[in-house]
Design a protein around this motif. Structure first.
Motif, PDB file in Angstrom:
ATOM      1  N   CYS A   1       2.322  30.782   2.163  1.00 11.84           N
ATOM      2  CA  CYS A   1       2.859  29.635   1.425  1.00 11.84           C
ATOM      3  C   CYS A   1       1.913  29.248   0.297  1.00 11.84           C
ATOM      4  N   GLY A   2       2.162  28.093  -0.296  1.00  9.23           N
ATOM      5  CA  GLY A   2       1.348  27.620  -1.418  1.00  9.23           C
ATOM      6  C   GLY A   2       2.057  27.923  -2.722  1.00  9.23           C
ATOM      7  N   ASN A   3       1.384  28.616  -3.619  1.00  8.59           N
ATOM      8  CA  ASN A   3       1.986  29.005  -4.890  1.00  8.59           C
ATOM      9  C   ASN A   3       3.021  30.099  -4.714  1.00  8.59           C
ATOM     10  N   ILE A   4       3.127  30.643  -3.528  1.00 11.66           N
ATOM     11  CA  ILE A   4       4.106  31.674  -3.198  1.00 11.66           C
ATOM     12  C   ILE A   4       5.012  31.123  -2.100  1.00 11.66           C
ATOM     13  N   GLY A   5       6.306  31.273  -2.261  1.00 14.82           N
ATOM     14  CA  GLY A   5       7.215  30.802  -1.226  1.00 14.82           C
ATOM     15  C   GLY A   5       7.265  29.288  -1.169  1.00 14.82           C
ATOM     16  N   ASN A   6       7.159  28.752   0.042  1.00 14.25           N
ATOM     17  CA  ASN A   6       7.274  27.303   0.238  1.00 14.25           C
ATOM     18  C   ASN A   6       5.939  26.595   0.022  1.00 14.25           C
ATOM     19  N   PRO A   7       5.966  25.332  -0.410  1.00 15.87           N
ATOM     20  CA  PRO A   7       4.729  24.553  -0.526  1.00 15.87           C
ATOM     21  C   PRO A   7       4.051  24.384   0.837  1.00 15.87           C
ATOM     22  N   PHE A   8       2.741  24.194   0.818  1.00 18.72           N
ATOM     23  CA  PHE A   8       1.942  23.990   2.029  1.00 18.72           C
ATOM     24  C   PHE A   8       2.531  22.851   2.864  1.00 18.72           C
ATOM     25  N   CYS A   9       2.855  21.732   2.200  1.00 19.30           N
ATOM     26  CA  CYS A   9       3.349  20.560   2.933  1.00 19.30           C
ATOM     27  C   CYS A   9       4.714  20.785   3.572  1.00 19.30           C
ATOM     28  N   GLN A  10       5.444  21.773   3.108  1.00 19.42           N
ATOM     29  CA  GLN A  10       6.734  22.081   3.727  1.00 19.42           C
ATOM     30  C   GLN A  10       6.557  22.862   5.025  1.00 19.42           C
ATOM     31  N   GLU A  11       5.494  23.639   5.092  1.00 15.73           N
ATOM     32  CA  GLU A  11       5.286  24.517   6.243  1.00 15.73           C
ATOM     33  C   GLU A  11       4.397  23.915   7.324  1.00 15.73           C
ATOM     34  N   VAL A  12       3.567  22.942   6.964  1.00 12.38           N
ATOM     35  CA  VAL A  12       2.504  22.496   7.870  1.00 12.38           C
ATOM     36  C   VAL A  12       3.037  21.910   9.173  1.00 12.38           C
ATOM     37  N   GLU A  13       4.224  21.335   9.156  1.00 15.69           N
ATOM     38  CA  GLU A  13       4.788  20.754  10.377  1.00 15.69           C
ATOM     39  C   GLU A  13       5.003  21.794  11.472  1.00 15.69           C
ATOM     40  N   ARG A  14       5.201  23.041  11.084  1.00 18.72           N
ATOM     41  CA  ARG A  14       5.493  24.092  12.059  1.00 18.72           C
ATOM     42  C   ARG A  14       4.235  24.806  12.562  1.00 18.72           C
ATOM     43  N   MET A  15       3.081  24.467  12.003  1.00 17.30           N
ATOM     44  CA  MET A  15       1.853  25.182  12.328  1.00 17.30           C
ATOM     45  C   MET A  15       1.199  24.643  13.586  1.00 17.30           C
ATOM     46  N   GLN A  16       0.542  25.545  14.307  1.00 21.15           N
ATOM     47  CA  GLN A  16      -0.175  25.179  15.520  1.00 21.15           C
ATOM     48  C   GLN A  16      -1.577  25.778  15.484  1.00 21.15           C
ATOM     49  N   GLU A  17      -2.430  25.240  16.332  1.00 21.71           N
ATOM     50  CA  GLU A  17      -3.777  25.792  16.456  1.00 21.71           C
ATOM     51  C   GLU A  17      -3.680  27.256  16.858  1.00 21.71           C
ATOM     52  N   GLY A  18      -4.441  28.102  16.219  1.00 21.67           N
ATOM     53  CA  GLY A  18      -4.386  29.535  16.485  1.00 21.67           C
ATOM     54  C   GLY A  18      -3.573  30.300  15.467  1.00 21.67           C
ATOM     55  N   ASP A  19      -2.701  29.593  14.715  1.00 26.75           N
ATOM     56  CA  ASP A  19      -1.965  30.236  13.635  1.00 26.75           C
ATOM     57  C   ASP A  19      -2.897  30.481  12.449  1.00 26.75           C
ATOM     58  N   LEU A  20      -2.464  31.336  11.547  1.00 24.32           N
ATOM     59  CA  LEU A  20      -3.214  31.614  10.324  1.00 24.32           C
ATOM     60  C   LEU A  20      -2.331  31.314   9.119  1.00 24.32           C
ATOM     61  N   VAL A  21      -2.921  30.697   8.115  1.00 29.95           N
ATOM     62  CA  VAL A  21      -2.208  30.338   6.896  1.00 29.95           C
ATOM     63  C   VAL A  21      -2.752  31.169   5.744  1.00 29.95           C
ATOM     64  N   CYS A  22      -1.877  31.905   5.075  1.00 34.84           N
ATOM     65  CA  CYS A  22      -2.246  32.647   3.871  1.00 34.84           C
ATOM     66  C   CYS A  22      -1.756  31.819   2.684  1.00 34.84           C
ATOM     67  N   LEU A  23      -2.685  31.169   2.010  1.00 35.67           N
ATOM     68  CA  LEU A  23      -2.348  30.146   1.023  1.00 35.67           C
ATOM     69  C   LEU A  23      -2.746  30.600  -0.374  1.00 35.67           C
ATOM     70  N   GLU A  24      -1.767  30.851  -1.218  1.00 36.34           N
ATOM     71  CA  GLU A  24      -2.062  31.166  -2.617  1.00 36.34           C
ATOM     72  C   GLU A  24      -2.303  29.866  -3.366  1.00 36.34           C
ATOM     73  N   VAL A  25      -3.451  29.759  -4.039  1.00 36.88           N
ATOM     74  CA  VAL A  25      -3.794  28.522  -4.740  1.00 36.88           C
ATOM     75  C   VAL A  25      -4.171  28.810  -6.186  1.00 36.88           C
ATOM     76  N   SER A  26      -3.812  27.901  -7.067  1.00 30.96           N
ATOM     77  CA  SER A  26      -4.104  28.030  -8.490  1.00 30.96           C
ATOM     78  C   SER A  26      -5.253  27.124  -8.886  1.00 30.96           C
ATOM     79  N   SER A  27      -5.741  27.323 -10.096  1.00 31.20           N
ATOM     80  CA  SER A  27      -6.796  26.447 -10.610  1.00 31.20           C
ATOM     81  C   SER A  27      -6.282  25.013 -10.714  1.00 31.20           C
ATOM     82  N   PHE A  28      -4.996  24.835 -11.018  1.00 25.46           N
ATOM     83  CA  PHE A  28      -4.431  23.488 -11.135  1.00 25.46           C
ATOM     84  C   PHE A  28      -4.494  22.760  -9.791  1.00 25.46           C
TER      85      PHE A  28
END
Length: 429
Positions: A144-171
């Motif tokens: 998620c992040g700059n690719i696919g859905n925003p971080f805040c859209q996905e975070v509700e589904r995340m649990q401890e032990g999961d991994l987040v691949c987050l594309e981030v921009s300079s902005f």
């Protein structure tokens, strides 16, 4: 989610009502923040988002920014497109109100382990591949992040032990405060976004914020062959892991392999993912073959480095379609490769004069008023066995809302070209 108490009952203003602003406002409202949203645009997309938020009691201001939307707030969250010159940011800073990006909110609420990827080119491919490698190893990955859905859209589904691949921009990195990824990856640094950043130093400093909160328990993965990244090794407190981009068929694969090594994922798993990887939409996507001419959608290429890599990848003669909104890119980077392979260049958008100045003498130059005109002209110039490549080297915002829209329109136009032997959906190079 974690840390919800940090937002519950707080008065938050969200500035910008595109995907990330909508997701952030909806999430904060759901966990008990008093949210209002402001966007200077009053268009179909912002009105649609506004209707959804207003159902939850969130106040939305469209078509303007008013100071009342910021006054008395405990926090202001800005979307990536909101610059420091935006009046909302200036009003907030004048009142001492913290201003953060959407990824900062996502980070504070996230119970999972974050891998953050940035750089001037290759981010989307690398982020996608890391997610696929993690999934192939049997662990749960969110991309998620700059690719696919925003971080805040996905975070509700995340649990401890999961991994987040987050594309981030300079902005996005400009407005972080506590954001602290377990693994930070900087792929490369090249001239980019100088329409927003004052100069290369400011752009680099924004990128370097990705590791500013890391410590010795975290990892920073760096391109060992990028001279601009050498100072990061001295400044970072995290553990440094290098990958090489020289003499490699695909430096993106080297970066993914480095991250997989930190995660303890076997080399065999990584290579299996590479072998099965079909590419991503809008990045070297082979769209169709018409009368023997292969059309390639590389709309994601918004830098000269990305376009240069595309030209190196193609083995035949190319008619190049380039242009869009200028971002301070140095288009001369492609001259050497273009002289070998480019048969003609068709220029579109606001940057066409700047590109023409940089590439005069490389190949015949043509101008087109629309992407449709460019596709038709390119088809007329290309012969059987040759390629038409959309690799713009620019952002899309002069003619399209996103590089995705530009790429989809290119594919639609190619699909309408007349040919009985047309082959559609040929795959990815």
């Amino acid at each position: 989610m974690i840390n919800t108490d940090r937002f519950r009952g707080k008065r938050v203003a969200v500035v910008g009502l595109a995907r990330s602003g909508f997701s952030c406002a909806r999430l904060l409202g759901a966990i008990g923040s008093e949210v209002n949203v402001t966007d200077h645009q009053d268009v179909a997309s912002t009105r649609s988002y506004a209707r959804e938020l207003e159902k939850s009691g969130i106040k939305v201001e469209l078509g303007r920014h008013t100071k009342g939307c910021i006054e008395g707030r405990d926090l202001v969250v800005v979307s990536p497109g909101v610059t420091s010159a935006n009046p909302c940011a200036r009003w907030a800073e004048a009142e001492g109100i913290p201003v953060v990006s959407e990824i900062e909110v996502g980070w504070l609420l996230c119970p999972a382990t974050v891998i953050a990827i940035t750089g001037s080119s290759g981010k989307t491919t690398v982020t996608t591949l890391i997610g696929q490698v993690i999934a192939a190893s049997g662990r749960n990955a969110f991309v998620c992040g700059n690719i696919g859905n925003p971080f805040c859209q996905e975070v509700e589904r995340m649990q401890e032990g999961d991994l987040v691949c987050l594309e981030v921009s300079s902005f996005q990195l400009e407005r972080i405060r506590e954001f602290k990824p377990k693994i930070a990856l900087i792929l490369n640094i090249a001239r980019n976004h100088l329409d927003r950043h004052t100069d290369m130093r400011e752009y680099l400093e924004a990128k370097k914020r990705i590791f500013m909160n890391q410590d010795n328990d975290d990892y920073l993965v760096l391109n060992a062959d990028d001279p601009l990244l050498k100072e990061c090794q001295i400044q970072a407190r995290s553990r440094i892991v290098h990958f090489s981009s020289l003499g490699k068929a695909n430096p993106n694969y080297e970066a993914v392999t480095a991250v997989a090594g930190i995660l303890g994922i076997p080399e065999a798993t990584v290579q299996r993912v590479f072998a099965d990887f079909k590419g991503i939409e809008h990045r070297m996507e082979e769209v169709a073959r018409v009368s023997g001419v292969t059309f390639i959608n590389d709309s994601k290429a918004t830098t000269a480095e990305s376009a240069n890599w595309a030209l190196r990848t193609i083995s035949g003669k190319v008619v190049l379609i380039a242009g869009g909104r200028h971002k301070g890119v140095d288009y001369r980077i492609i001259r050497e490769e273009a002289q070998k392979k480019v048969k003609a260049i068709i220029l579109i958008g606001e940057a066409k004069d700047k590109i023409a100045e940089a590439l005069t003498g490389v190949a015949p130059l043509y101008e087109a008023r629309t992407l449709q005109e460019a596709v038709e002209r390119a088809f007329a110039l290309a012969a059987g066995g040759e390629y038409v490549l959309l690799s713009p080297m620019c952002s899309s915002f002069d003619m399209f809302s996103s590089y995705e829209e530009r790429g989809r329109e290119f594919k639609r136009l190619v699909g309408e070209l007349p040919d009985k032997e047309k082959r559609i959906g040929a795959g990815t190079l």
